[in-house]
Design an enzyme around this catalytic site. Structure first.
Site, PDB file in Angstrom:
ATOM      1  N   GLN A  61      19.628  44.654  17.045  1.00 54.66           N
ATOM      2  CA  GLN A  61      18.582  44.021  16.221  1.00 54.66           C
ATOM      3  C   GLN A  61      17.311  44.834  16.327  1.00 54.66           C
ATOM      4  O   GLN A  61      16.792  45.074  17.417  1.00 54.66           O
ATOM      5  CB  GLN A  61      18.340  42.576  16.689  1.00 54.66           C
ATOM      6  CG  GLN A  61      17.199  41.884  15.971  1.00 54.66           C
ATOM      7  CD  GLN A  61      15.880  42.064  16.704  1.00 54.66           C
ATOM      8  OE1 GLN A  61      15.853  42.004  17.933  1.00 54.66           O
ATOM      9  NE2 GLN A  61      14.801  42.293  15.981  1.00 54.66           N
ATOM     10  N   THR A  77      15.302  42.637  11.508  1.00 51.00           N
ATOM     11  CA  THR A  77      14.563  41.371  11.449  1.00 51.00           C
ATOM     12  C   THR A  77      13.349  41.553  10.558  1.00 51.00           C
ATOM     13  O   THR A  77      12.532  42.447  10.792  1.00 51.00           O
ATOM     14  CB  THR A  77      14.141  40.938  12.866  1.00 51.00           C
ATOM     15  OG1 THR A  77      15.331  40.640  13.604  1.00 51.00           O
ATOM     16  CG2 THR A  77      13.244  39.714  12.842  1.00 51.00           C
ATOM     17  N   LYS A  79      17.923  39.914   8.765  1.00 52.67           N
ATOM     18  CA  LYS A  79      17.749  38.632   9.467  1.00 52.67           C
ATOM     19  C   LYS A  79      16.399  38.025   9.126  1.00 52.67           C
ATOM     20  O   LYS A  79      15.369  38.694   9.257  1.00 52.67           O
ATOM     21  CB  LYS A  79      17.840  38.863  10.977  1.00 52.67           C
ATOM     22  CG  LYS A  79      17.579  37.634  11.822  1.00 52.67           C
ATOM     23  CD  LYS A  79      17.878  37.919  13.293  1.00 52.67           C
ATOM     24  CE  LYS A  79      17.664  36.701  14.157  1.00 52.67           C
ATOM     25  NZ  LYS A  79      16.266  36.470  14.498  1.00 52.67           N
ATOM     26  N   SER A 119      17.799  32.380   8.437  1.00 48.56           N
ATOM     27  CA  SER A 119      17.197  32.103   9.744  1.00 48.56           C
ATOM     28  C   SER A 119      15.701  31.956   9.589  1.00 48.56           C
ATOM     29  O   SER A 119      15.081  32.657   8.787  1.00 48.56           O
ATOM     30  CB  SER A 119      17.478  33.301  10.683  1.00 48.56           C
ATOM     31  OG  SER A 119      16.647  33.269  11.831  1.00 48.56           O
ATOM     32  N   HIS A 132      14.113  32.142  12.546  1.00 48.95           N
ATOM     33  CA  HIS A 132      13.753  32.622  13.874  1.00 48.95           C
ATOM     34  C   HIS A 132      13.693  31.450  14.862  1.00 48.95           C
ATOM     35  O   HIS A 132      12.932  31.474  15.833  1.00 48.95           O
ATOM     36  CB  HIS A 132      12.407  33.337  13.804  1.00 48.95           C
ATOM     37  CG  HIS A 132      12.306  34.600  14.606  1.00 48.95           C
ATOM     38  ND1 HIS A 132      12.269  35.851  14.039  1.00 48.95           N
ATOM     39  CD2 HIS A 132      12.207  34.807  15.931  1.00 48.95           C
ATOM     40  CE1 HIS A 132      12.129  36.777  14.993  1.00 48.95           C
ATOM     41  NE2 HIS A 132      12.090  36.154  16.156  1.00 48.95           N
ATOM     42  N   ASP A 135      21.379  30.817  11.565  1.00 49.91           N
ATOM     43  CA  ASP A 135      20.901  30.367  12.879  1.00 49.91           C
ATOM     44  C   ASP A 135      19.676  29.478  12.719  1.00 49.91           C
ATOM     45  O   ASP A 135      19.173  29.279  11.608  1.00 49.91           O
ATOM     46  CB  ASP A 135      20.640  31.525  13.851  1.00 49.91           C
ATOM     47  CG  ASP A 135      19.313  32.268  13.641  1.00 49.91           C
ATOM     48  OD1 ASP A 135      18.365  31.717  13.049  1.00 49.91           O
ATOM     49  OD2 ASP A 135      19.222  33.420  14.113  1.00 49.91           O
ATOM     50  N   VAL A 144      21.171  25.523  16.240  1.00 53.76           N
ATOM     51  CA  VAL A 144      22.570  25.198  16.570  1.00 53.76           C
ATOM     52  C   VAL A 144      22.675  24.845  18.063  1.00 53.76           C
ATOM     53  O   VAL A 144      22.328  25.660  18.920  1.00 53.76           O
ATOM     54  CB  VAL A 144      23.504  26.382  16.234  1.00 53.76           C
ATOM     55  CG1 VAL A 144      24.922  26.105  16.749  1.00 53.76           C
ATOM     56  CG2 VAL A 144      23.503  26.654  14.736  1.00 53.76           C
ATOM     57  N   GLY A 166      20.467  31.241  19.866  1.00 56.53           N
ATOM     58  CA  GLY A 166      19.441  31.983  20.594  1.00 56.53           C
ATOM     59  C   GLY A 166      19.069  31.317  21.907  1.00 56.53           C
ATOM     60  O   GLY A 166      19.408  31.815  22.994  1.00 56.53           O
ATOM     61  N   ARG A 167      18.421  30.166  21.824  1.00 58.19           N
ATOM     62  CA  ARG A 167      17.971  29.516  23.063  1.00 58.19           C
ATOM     63  C   ARG A 167      19.132  29.182  24.006  1.00 58.19           C
ATOM     64  O   ARG A 167      18.986  29.350  25.227  1.00 58.19           O
ATOM     65  CB  ARG A 167      17.144  28.271  22.734  1.00 58.19           C
ATOM     66  CG  ARG A 167      15.806  28.617  22.051  1.00 58.19           C
ATOM     67  CD  ARG A 167      15.039  27.375  21.676  1.00 58.19           C
ATOM     68  NE  ARG A 167      13.763  27.643  21.042  1.00 58.19           N
ATOM     69  CZ  ARG A 167      13.588  27.769  19.718  1.00 58.19           C
ATOM     70  NH1 ARG A 167      14.630  27.680  18.896  1.00 58.19           N
ATOM     71  NH2 ARG A 167      12.386  27.994  19.217  1.00 58.19           N
TER      72      ARG A 167
HETATM   73  C1  LIG Z   1      13.301  33.667  23.745  1.00 56.76           C
HETATM   74  C2  LIG Z   1      13.649  34.137  22.376  1.00 56.76           C
HETATM   75  C3  LIG Z   1      13.347  35.433  21.978  1.00 56.76           C
HETATM   76  C4  LIG Z   1      13.669  35.867  20.695  1.00 56.76           C
HETATM   77  N1  LIG Z   1      13.448  37.171  20.346  1.00 56.76           N
HETATM   78  C5  LIG Z   1      13.853  37.617  19.135  1.00 56.76           C
HETATM   79  C6  LIG Z   1      13.701  38.976  18.778  1.00 56.76           C
HETATM   80  O1  LIG Z   1      13.219  39.787  19.552  1.00 56.76           O
HETATM   81  N2  LIG Z   1      14.131  39.363  17.547  1.00 56.76           N
HETATM   82  C7  LIG Z   1      14.692  38.500  16.658  1.00 56.76           C
HETATM   83  O2  LIG Z   1      15.083  38.872  15.561  1.00 56.76           O
HETATM   84  N3  LIG Z   1      14.846  37.197  16.983  1.00 56.76           N
HETATM   85  C8  LIG Z   1      14.455  36.744  18.184  1.00 56.76           C
HETATM   86  N4  LIG Z   1      14.623  35.427  18.512  1.00 56.76           N
HETATM   87  C9  LIG Z   1      15.200  34.520  17.520  1.00 56.76           C
HETATM   88  C10 LIG Z   1      16.718  34.453  17.632  1.00 56.76           C
HETATM   89  O3  LIG Z   1      17.340  35.662  17.274  1.00 56.76           O
HETATM   90  C11 LIG Z   1      17.275  33.368  16.721  1.00 56.76           C
HETATM   91  O4  LIG Z   1      16.871  33.601  15.394  1.00 56.76           O
HETATM   92  C12 LIG Z   1      16.823  31.970  17.135  1.00 56.76           C
HETATM   93  O5  LIG Z   1      16.735  31.863  18.521  1.00 56.76           O
HETATM   94  C13 LIG Z   1      17.816  30.951  16.608  1.00 56.76           C
HETATM   95  O6  LIG Z   1      17.403  29.653  16.897  1.00 56.76           O
HETATM   96  P1  LIG Z   1      17.895  28.835  18.182  1.00 56.76           P
HETATM   97  O7  LIG Z   1      17.150  29.371  19.344  1.00 56.76           O
HETATM   98  O8  LIG Z   1      17.489  27.449  17.846  1.00 56.76           O
HETATM   99  O9  LIG Z   1      19.398  29.031  18.306  1.00 56.76           O
HETATM  100  C14 LIG Z   1      14.300  34.976  19.795  1.00 56.76           C
HETATM  101  C15 LIG Z   1      14.605  33.675  20.200  1.00 56.76           C
HETATM  102  C16 LIG Z   1      14.287  33.263  21.471  1.00 56.76           C
HETATM  103  C17 LIG Z   1      14.645  31.849  21.867  1.00 56.76           C
END
Ligand SMILES: Cc1cc2nc3c(=O)[nH]c(=O)nc-3n(C[C@H](O)[C@H](O)[C@H](O)COP(=O)(O)O)c2cc1C
Length: 351
Positions: free
Chosen positions: A129, A156, A224, A246, A248, A279, A282, A302-303
């Protein structure tokens, strides 16, 4: 002895007991007032199952393909940066857990380990990514991918500059240094005071997607952060291979719709001309099924990856993935489906 978490909610509770307050907040929080983060969940919860009965679902196949690579079930590890602040084993641990689960991991550009280190640890498919901080940074990172074994670039497009919330940087420590600082250490002028790649305008635009693709020697390109049909159609026009619907996880701009509200209209508009992933929010196999019924080919979490890491490193990420797999399998069977191909919109009722 307390028993192991049996849901992502329990995993979150256990993880937050051992995470530093700063990291716990960094992972849990959305942007500004958390309005979009919370809407992601609220709208998922408005989708009810509409199961079909008296069907033989004894033999079920949860697998699918993602840009031609088979994964054992339609849940993938999202690129969620700063994983070393949740557990020192960080991204390589996630890569191993994803591989063991037969699924894919997307390495965030903000990683505690380098592109090469994570590739070495990986036992399954890996994507990278990327955020276009500047031409120079893209020119350093992207050519490394194909030789290292990455099979796609995820660009992204909804991170437009340093985060809006200073508080979100607390607890990050050196968790993103491996890739950023490690790979950019000889390029001082490209780094800011936090060791983050400096954002240098102009930012990336549609007309430069071919250039991004050429830097990675033609790896498939996934965009993304798609939030509407117009941009999804532009992705198609520009030959993009996949999109992630998404927001994010509600971590960038507050105030937009939930991802699940956007998914069906985007899926309808693009049909099978490119792959659509989902995303944001979920937390269960039920959510995976909801998103698949509304047009996703697969979902990212993600989380839950961070909570898994904090709870038990690689084993914790494995636990998170196995919880989601078992729940998804059960919902699939209850809904009268034997495979992901049999899931369709009639299996859910929205609103
Ligand atoms: C701690 C954390 C850091 C993240 N860092 C990035 C990142 O560097 N680049 C990116 O595209 N998305 C990042 N995301 C977003 C995730 O890729 C994803 O879109 C998101 O977590 C999905 O939602 P969810 O956490 O509810 O599953 C991050 C998410 C979290 C929780």
């Amino acid at each position: 002895m307390t028993s192991a978490p049996s849901s992502i909610r329990e995993l979150q509770e256990s993880a937050e007991k051992v995470m530093s307050p700063g990291q716990s907040k960094f992972v849990r929080r959305g942007s500004y007032e958390d309005w979009t983060r919370d809407r992601n969940r609220a709208k998922l919860d408005e989708i009810a199952l509409n199961p079909r009965l008296l069907r033989d679902t004894t033999d079920r196949d949860l697998s699918t393909t993602i840009l031609g690579e088979r994964i054992s079930f339609p849940v993938m590890c999202a690129p969620a940066g700063g994983q070393c602040a949740s557990h020192p084993d960080g991204e390589p641990a996630t890569a191993r857990a994803a591989g063991a689960a037969g699924t894919l991991m997307a390495l965030p550009v903000g990683s505690g380990y380098t592109i090469e280190e994570v590739a070495e640890a990986a036992t399954g498919p890996i994507w990278f990514q990327h955020i276009h901080y500047s031409d120079a940074v893209s020119e350093i990172f992207l050519p490394k991918l194909k030789p290292s074994g990455y099979s796609a670039v995820v660009l992204t497009v909804d991170a437009l500059g340093p985060f809006d919330l200073g508080k979100r940087l607390h607890g990050r420590g050196g968790s993103i240094e491996g890739n950023m600082f490690g790979s950019l250490r000889d390029y001082d002028e490209l780094l800011d005071d936090h060791g983050m790649a400096r954002w240098i305008p102009p930012n990336i635009t549609w007309d430069r997607l071919d250039w991004i693709r050429s830097l990675s020697d033609g790896l498939p390109l996934v965009i993304k952060g798609i939030r509407n049909v117009a941009d999804a159609l532009l992705c198609m026009e520009h030959g993009v291979d996949g999109i992630v619907v998404s927001n994010h996880g509600g971590r960038q701009f507050d105030g937009g719709r939930s991802s699940i509200e956007i998914l069906p209209e985007v899926a309808d508009a693009v049909g099978d001309r490119l792959e659509v992933y989902f995303d944001s929010g979920v937390r269960s196999g039920l959510d995976v099924f909801r998103a698949m019924a509304l047009g996703a080919r697969a979902v990212f979490v993600g989380r839950p990856v961070h909570w898994g890491l904090a709870y038990g490193g690689e084993a914790g990420v494995s636990l998170a993935l196995e919880i989601l797999r078992a729940e998804f399998d059960r919902v699939l069977a209850f809904s009268g489906c034997r495979s992901v191909a049999e899931i369709d919109r009639q299996h859910v009722l929205v609103g």
